[in-house]
Motif scaffolding. Structure first.
Motif: not given
Length: 190
Positions: A23-28, A36-38, A80-84
């Protein structure tokens, strides 16, 4: 009986370790209309190629800053494609003797790649044996890695303009400039 309790204790420890690693991972990076991320994530059905492409990073930027550099930052705000995805980029245009002053990114490591000119770049480690300065004169085609959280800098030491590209492994790396921080520490009323 002792071997069974030892086996069970080791099994539980191994299971706990496995679960903590699992469970030590970044969200999908795949999101469904989530905030997400504001930012609201775009419905994938409404995405266009423009959400994933930025052009013009090959063009020189005017350097008007007194420190002699111009940083063009690319992240989820202007691409925008860089978000997440967990990445951001920077193009740095240096005037002769221009610099990116000593700073650090509390949330990212950085790779700096020189595409034009000669740049003196380096960082200060924070070892148990004391701080060490790692510095190198980089020419076109050279690259340096700045580990996360370490103070680093870049200065154009060539006779003409220089250009470098930075890649950071966070879409929000943060940037704390040491000179500004030192001024605040020495005069907290500023």
């Amino acid at each position: 009986m002792k071997s069974l309790s030892t086996f069970l204790a080791r099994s539980v420890s191994l299971l706990a370790l496995t679960l903590s690693l699992a469970f030590a991972f970044d969200p999908s990076s795949v999101q469904d209309d989530a905030f997400v991320n504001g930012k609201f994530c775009k419905d994938p059905k409404l995405a266009t190629l423009e959400d994933y492409v930025i052009t013009g990073l090959d063009e020189r930027r005017p350097v008007t800053d007194p420190i002699g550099s111009n940083v063009t930052f690319v992240n989820g705000n202007n691409l925008p494609g860089l978000n997440t995805i967990g990445l951001s980029f920077a193009r740095v245009d240096f005037a002769v003797n221009g610099q990116v002053p000593p700073h650090f990114h509390p949330q990212a490591s950085e790779v700096l790649f020189v595409t034009e000119g000669t740049v003196l770049a380096g960082f200060v480690s924070s070892d148990e044996d004391g701080n060490r300065l790692f510095t190198k004169t980089l020419n076109k085609g050279d690259l340096i890695v700045f580990p996360m959280g370490l103070v680093h800098h870049a200065v154009n030491v060539g006779k003409g303009p220089a250009v470098a590209f930075g890649t950071l492994n966070s879409q929000n790396p943060g940037m704390i400039t040491i000179a500004n921080t030192a001024i605040l520490w020495s005069n907290p009323t500023t």
